[in-house]
Write an enzyme that holds these catalytic residues in place. Structure first.
Site, PDB file in Angstrom:
ATOM      1  N   GLY A 151      -5.478 -11.128  -1.654  1.00  0.00           N
ATOM      2  CA  GLY A 151      -5.944  -9.738  -1.719  1.00  0.00           C
ATOM      3  C   GLY A 151      -6.330  -9.434  -3.161  1.00  0.00           C
ATOM      4  O   GLY A 151      -6.674 -10.335  -3.932  1.00  0.00           O
ATOM      5  N   ARG A 152      -6.240  -8.155  -3.515  1.00  0.00           N
ATOM      6  CA  ARG A 152      -6.648  -7.748  -4.873  1.00  0.00           C
ATOM      7  C   ARG A 152      -5.886  -8.520  -5.952  1.00  0.00           C
ATOM      8  O   ARG A 152      -6.471  -9.036  -6.896  1.00  0.00           O
ATOM      9  CB  ARG A 152      -6.356  -6.267  -5.090  1.00  0.00           C
ATOM     10  CG  ARG A 152      -7.260  -5.319  -4.380  1.00  0.00           C
ATOM     11  CD  ARG A 152      -6.892  -3.911  -4.827  1.00  0.00           C
ATOM     12  NE  ARG A 152      -7.657  -2.899  -4.138  1.00  0.00           N
ATOM     13  CZ  ARG A 152      -7.302  -2.370  -2.974  1.00  0.00           C
ATOM     14  NH1 ARG A 152      -6.199  -2.757  -2.382  1.00  0.00           N
ATOM     15  NH2 ARG A 152      -8.051  -1.441  -2.401  1.00  0.00           N
ATOM     16  N   ILE A 153      -4.548  -8.565  -5.804  1.00  0.00           N
ATOM     17  CA  ILE A 153      -3.743  -9.184  -6.865  1.00  0.00           C
ATOM     18  C   ILE A 153      -3.957 -10.693  -6.893  1.00  0.00           C
ATOM     19  O   ILE A 153      -4.140 -11.286  -7.970  1.00  0.00           O
ATOM     20  CB  ILE A 153      -2.245  -8.806  -6.710  1.00  0.00           C
ATOM     21  CG1 ILE A 153      -2.079  -7.283  -6.831  1.00  0.00           C
ATOM     22  CG2 ILE A 153      -1.388  -9.528  -7.753  1.00  0.00           C
ATOM     23  CD1 ILE A 153      -0.694  -6.756  -6.490  1.00  0.00           C
ATOM     24  N   SER A 182      -4.658 -17.409   3.010  1.00  0.00           N
ATOM     25  CA  SER A 182      -4.588 -15.973   3.185  1.00  0.00           C
ATOM     26  C   SER A 182      -4.886 -15.638   4.636  1.00  0.00           C
ATOM     27  O   SER A 182      -5.499 -16.439   5.339  1.00  0.00           O
ATOM     28  CB  SER A 182      -5.657 -15.338   2.277  1.00  0.00           C
ATOM     29  OG  SER A 182      -5.364 -13.999   2.018  1.00  0.00           O
ATOM     30  N   ARG A 183      -4.436 -14.450   5.077  1.00  0.00           N
ATOM     31  CA  ARG A 183      -4.766 -14.019   6.446  1.00  0.00           C
ATOM     32  C   ARG A 183      -6.272 -14.037   6.652  1.00  0.00           C
ATOM     33  O   ARG A 183      -6.775 -14.446   7.667  1.00  0.00           O
ATOM     34  CB  ARG A 183      -4.282 -12.573   6.649  1.00  0.00           C
ATOM     35  CG  ARG A 183      -3.001 -12.431   7.393  1.00  0.00           C
ATOM     36  CD  ARG A 183      -2.655 -10.983   7.527  1.00  0.00           C
ATOM     37  NE  ARG A 183      -2.931 -10.249   6.288  1.00  0.00           N
ATOM     38  CZ  ARG A 183      -2.799  -8.944   6.135  1.00  0.00           C
ATOM     39  NH1 ARG A 183      -2.402  -8.212   7.127  1.00  0.00           N
ATOM     40  NH2 ARG A 183      -3.044  -8.345   4.971  1.00  0.00           N
ATOM     41  N   GLY A 190       6.423  -6.082 -12.155  1.00  0.00           N
ATOM     42  CA  GLY A 190       4.996  -6.289 -11.869  1.00  0.00           C
ATOM     43  C   GLY A 190       4.081  -5.180 -12.367  1.00  0.00           C
ATOM     44  O   GLY A 190       3.112  -5.425 -13.072  1.00  0.00           O
ATOM     45  N   THR A 241       5.764 -12.659  -7.291  1.00  0.00           N
ATOM     46  CA  THR A 241       5.713 -11.291  -7.818  1.00  0.00           C
ATOM     47  C   THR A 241       5.369 -10.321  -6.679  1.00  0.00           C
ATOM     48  O   THR A 241       4.953  -9.194  -6.932  1.00  0.00           O
ATOM     49  CB  THR A 241       4.664 -11.152  -8.950  1.00  0.00           C
ATOM     50  OG1 THR A 241       3.399 -11.610  -8.450  1.00  0.00           O
ATOM     51  CG2 THR A 241       5.035 -11.941 -10.184  1.00  0.00           C
ATOM     52  N   GLU A 296      17.276  -6.479  -3.752  1.00  0.00           N
ATOM     53  CA  GLU A 296      17.271  -5.890  -5.106  1.00  0.00           C
ATOM     54  C   GLU A 296      18.196  -4.694  -5.205  1.00  0.00           C
ATOM     55  O   GLU A 296      18.278  -3.922  -4.254  1.00  0.00           O
ATOM     56  CB  GLU A 296      15.837  -5.479  -5.469  1.00  0.00           C
ATOM     57  CG  GLU A 296      14.941  -6.676  -5.635  1.00  0.00           C
ATOM     58  CD  GLU A 296      13.491  -6.283  -5.922  1.00  0.00           C
ATOM     59  OE1 GLU A 296      13.226  -5.143  -6.327  1.00  0.00           O
ATOM     60  OE2 GLU A 296      12.627  -7.139  -5.730  1.00  0.00           O
ATOM     61  N   ARG A 316       7.095  -9.811  -2.847  1.00  0.00           N
ATOM     62  CA  ARG A 316       8.323  -9.204  -2.328  1.00  0.00           C
ATOM     63  C   ARG A 316       9.357 -10.304  -2.098  1.00  0.00           C
ATOM     64  O   ARG A 316       9.026 -11.395  -1.613  1.00  0.00           O
ATOM     65  CB  ARG A 316       8.064  -8.491  -1.000  1.00  0.00           C
ATOM     66  CG  ARG A 316       7.427  -7.117  -1.131  1.00  0.00           C
ATOM     67  CD  ARG A 316       8.374  -6.083  -1.771  1.00  0.00           C
ATOM     68  NE  ARG A 316       7.783  -4.768  -1.868  1.00  0.00           N
ATOM     69  CZ  ARG A 316       7.090  -4.304  -2.916  1.00  0.00           C
ATOM     70  NH1 ARG A 316       6.895  -5.075  -3.977  1.00  0.00           N
ATOM     71  NH2 ARG A 316       6.621  -3.076  -2.923  1.00  0.00           N
ATOM     72  N   HIS A 324      11.783  -6.950 -11.439  1.00  0.00           N
ATOM     73  CA  HIS A 324      10.697  -6.254 -10.711  1.00  0.00           C
ATOM     74  C   HIS A 324       9.806  -5.449 -11.685  1.00  0.00           C
ATOM     75  O   HIS A 324       9.763  -4.224 -11.632  1.00  0.00           O
ATOM     76  CB  HIS A 324      11.265  -5.341  -9.613  1.00  0.00           C
ATOM     77  CG  HIS A 324      10.256  -5.035  -8.544  1.00  0.00           C
ATOM     78  ND1 HIS A 324      10.589  -4.851  -7.217  1.00  0.00           N
ATOM     79  CD2 HIS A 324       8.907  -4.863  -8.601  1.00  0.00           C
ATOM     80  CE1 HIS A 324       9.503  -4.585  -6.515  1.00  0.00           C
ATOM     81  NE2 HIS A 324       8.468  -4.583  -7.328  1.00  0.00           N
TER      82      HIS A 324
HETATM   83  C1  DGY Z   1       4.487  -1.980  -5.547  1.00  0.00           C
HETATM   84  O1  DGY Z   1       3.660  -1.125  -5.858  1.00  0.00           O
HETATM   85  O2  DGY Z   1       4.667  -2.295  -4.387  1.00  0.00           O
HETATM   86  C2  DGY Z   1       5.247  -2.611  -6.645  1.00  0.00           C
HETATM   87  O3  DGY Z   1       6.122  -3.561  -6.206  1.00  0.00           O
HETATM   88  C3  DGY Z   1       5.973  -1.568  -7.468  1.00  0.00           C
HETATM   89  O4  DGY Z   1       6.018  -2.107  -8.728  1.00  0.00           O
END
Ligand code: DGY
Length: 317
Positions: free
Chosen positions: A153-155, A174-175, A285, A234, A265, A236, A283
């Site tokens: 995706g974007r990231i 990816s899906r 990111g 990075t 977490e 979940r 966490h």
């Molecule tokens: C999100 O936006 O889902 C991030 O994990 C929060 O930093």
């Protein structure tokens, strides 16, 4: 009567002041309980929450007057979306604004674990560094190695983009496959999950957390990775079976891991904390001043649009 909005965590003075021009803002104290949250939500029509808040069925059922949830963050796995949809609650998130920050952090972790930066930092601080040695603390070269991305995706794409600077071939699973043109731009080749795991020197996870991606990376998948490869997460925590990961690391099945997210977490298993070949971030990111401000502005703008009778952008349900 002014609408009320419950805000579960302080997201900054200026965005909250802007929100207060459109609604009565109830900012919860730092240590609030679920009972308190429900109590306030029962007389409010909107909620501004974040990744640490569990917005489950029990809570939503107890708050029939809730009409809008503005999530400060892109991940929405902490919200029962099906139930929100049933109750006709609008849910929005903040995509886009945290892409670059999360991609940057992914690279910070990847480089760190590969070049043993945090491990070296610990050693220096502990006064254990005895001086330069030809064979001291050798890590692994990043440049030119194969990067495997799970979730494009974007990231994922922003992470792939950065790989060009390191002259790294990119494979991804990816899906949805990217259009050919985009694959060319990124120099990324679509492969199945098995190939992604077995060919990559770095496997970086960027898919959303859904029931389908729970423990997507478990013992079987870790077994497919090269013993010299690193896992970076990075996205979940629950996408990776943490127990299986600890075992794979202890057995030397993979070379190391760099994690920003965990299954439960802020709990991080002691066994993970004791492993030198693991980099552990709390966490972080999206944790830059610029990005957190953009997330706050966006989450607040969604609420203001709703209070003004408009359909806010970034509606997820
Ligand atoms: C999100 O936006 O889902 C991030 O994990 C929060 O930093």
């Amino acid at each position: 009567m002014r609408p009320r909005v419950v805000v579960t965590k302080d997201i900054g003075k200026e965005p909250l002041a802007r929100l207060a021009k459109h609604a009565e803002v109830v900012l919860l104290p730092p240590e609030w309980t679920a009972v308190e949250l429900i109590h306030h939500l029962q007389t409010s029509e909107a909620l501004l929450c974040n990744v640490t808040d569990t917005i489950d069925k029990a809570l939503l059922r107890a708050c029939p007057g809730l009409r809008m949830i503005s999530n400060y963050g892109v991940g929405i796995n902490h919200i029962d979306i099906a139930c929100a949809r049933e109750q006709q609650i609008i849910v929005t998130n903040t995509p886009g604004v945290l892409t670059e920050a999360t991609a940057d952090l992914t690279w910070a972790l990847l480089l760190d674990v590969s070049r043993r930066v945090s491990e070296g930092d610990r050693l220096v601080r502990e006064g254990k560094w005895a001086g330069w040695e030809p064979l001291f603390m050798l890590g692994r070269e990043v440049s030119g190695k194969c990067l495997g991305i799970i979730g494009m995706g974007r990231i994922g794409q922003a992470v792939a983009q950065r790989a060009k600077g390191f002259r790294m071939p990119v494979i991804y699973h990816s899906r949805r496959r990217l259009p050919e043109e985009r694959e060319k731009e990124l120099g990324a080749q679509y492969v199945d999950l098995e190939q992604c795991l077995s060919e990559a020197d770095y496997v970086s996870i960027h898919c959303p957390y859904t029931p389908e991606t729970y423990h997507l990376i478990g013992a079987f998948e870790l077994e497919r990775m090269k013993p010299t490869a690193f896992l970076v997460n990075t996205a979940r925590g629950p996408i990776v079976d943490e127990t299986a990961l600890i075992k794979a690391l202890k057995d030397g099945r993979i070379a190391g891991a760099a994690l920003d997210v965990y299954e439960d977490e802020p709990y991080v298993p002691m066994e993970l904390r004791q492993l030198e070949q693991v980099v552990l971030a709390p966490h972080l990111g999206s944790a830059t001043e610029e990005t957190r401000l953009a997330m706050a502005d966006m989450a607040v703008n969604h609420l203001i649009a709703y209070f003004q009778g408009e359909t806010p952008p970034n509606v997820v349900c």
